[in-house]
Enzyme design. Structure first.
Site, PDB file in Angstrom:
ATOM      1  CD  GLU A   1      -3.146  -0.577   0.230  1.00 11.80           C
ATOM      2  OE1 GLU A   1      -3.984   0.261   0.613  1.00 11.80           O
ATOM      3  OE2 GLU A   1      -3.165  -1.088  -0.901  1.00 11.80           O
TER       4      GLU A   1
ATOM      5  CG  HIS B   1     -10.237  -4.638   0.052  1.00 15.17           C
ATOM      6  ND1 HIS B   1     -10.835  -4.026   1.141  1.00 15.17           N
ATOM      7  CD2 HIS B   1      -9.092  -5.203   0.529  1.00 15.17           C
ATOM      8  CE1 HIS B   1     -10.094  -4.233   2.210  1.00 15.17           C
ATOM      9  NE2 HIS B   1      -9.033  -4.943   1.865  1.00 15.17           N
TER      10      HIS B   1
END
Length: 289
Positions: free
Chosen positions: A99, A147
């Protein structure tokens, strides 16, 4: 839909960028359902480690009776490598790198420039703006967030995150993909933290503050949520599984976009600074050694 219809709903040729815990889990999910899967990693050593992760997960699926395919057959549909050019024939590629905004953008651009114009691209981001990422791409209509949740084989949820420019066709396809993988889709419009990370991190940060303030032990706080609210895993143990560094990054991003209610507590910063990142390092809020 019947099983055959569900299988037909999946693209036949899937790509995954990143073969860590999440990327390998995503690759395994598609492999078990019959897709031809390509995993691309940063170097040969990482690629071979990714192969071992995916094949180990496939073997466990066979042991549990999740699939009636044999390991050799599944292994024949798995390719690992280090060359982005191998993505050129993929119908869907899922990016599953850490991330980090700059890394996500450069990775997605590198994939997109090699894909056919009608191919789809997805990010497994757990918090970064899908709209923001889409602005960095040439074909934002073909892009969305998928996700997946850790551990992917056991999780029954996929968060489908729609950007402002995500096409209606892709939104519908994504719902069918999730069903074909045997999971349930939660569809959200792009917003900081989406639905799952925003709520999950809020609970976890408050649990950390309670430990920091001496309100209760990590065990007792988690047990309160498991026994009182029927959460399958408490917020602190979940944080250890996800990774304290990952939770810190998400919290900092949510603080920057939604305000100080998502400010990371000092106990989280201290643990990350000491390298206590959770299960992957053997210690977080719990001892995993």
């Amino acid at each position: 839909m019947s099983n055959s219809e569900l299988a037909a709903a999946l693209p036949a040729r899937i790509g995954v960028l990143g073969g860590g815990r999440m990327g390998a889990g995503i690759a395994h999910a598609f492999l078990v359902k019959g897709a031809d899967v390509l995993v691309v990693e940063r170097d040969e050593q990482s690629a071979e480690a990714a192969r071992e992760r995916v094949e180990s997960a496939a073997a466990k699926s066979i042991e549990r009776g999740v699939t009636d395919a044999n390991l050799d057959e599944m292994a024949s549909r798995l390719t690992v490598g280090v060359d982005y050019d191998a993505f050129k024939d993929r119908q869907l590629v899922v990016e599953a790198v850490p991330e980090d905004w700059d890394l996500k953008v450069s990775s997605l651009r590198g994939i997109e420039e090699r894909l056919e114009p009608d191919a789809y691209l997805a990010s497994n981001t757990s918090s970064l703006s899908v709209n923001g990422l889409a602005k960095e791409l040439q074909r934002p209509a073909n892009f969305l967030g998928l996700h997946f949740f850790n551990p992917v084989p056991a999780s029954t949820l996929i968060e489908v995150v729609l950007g402002e420019q995500t096409s209606a066709d892709l939104a519908g396809e994504a719902r069918r993909w999730v069903a074909a993988l045997g999971k349930t889709a939660v569809v959200v419009n792009d917003a900081p933290g989406f639905a799952s990370s925003r709520l999950g991190v809020a609970i976890a940060l408050e649990a950390m503050r309670m430990v920091e303030e001496g309100v209760a032990s990590a065990d007792d706080i988690d047990n309160a949520m498991v026994l009182g609210y029927k959460h399958p895993t408490g917020p602190l143990r979940t944080t250890d599984i996800v990774g304290l560094d990952v939770r810190l990054g998400i919290a900092e991003y949510l603080q920057s976009t939604l305000g100080d209610r998502f400010a990371p507590p000092q106990i989280l910063r201290d643990k990350v600074a000491r390298g206590e990142l959770g299960r992957k390092t053997g210690k977080g809020f719990f001892d995993w050694s």
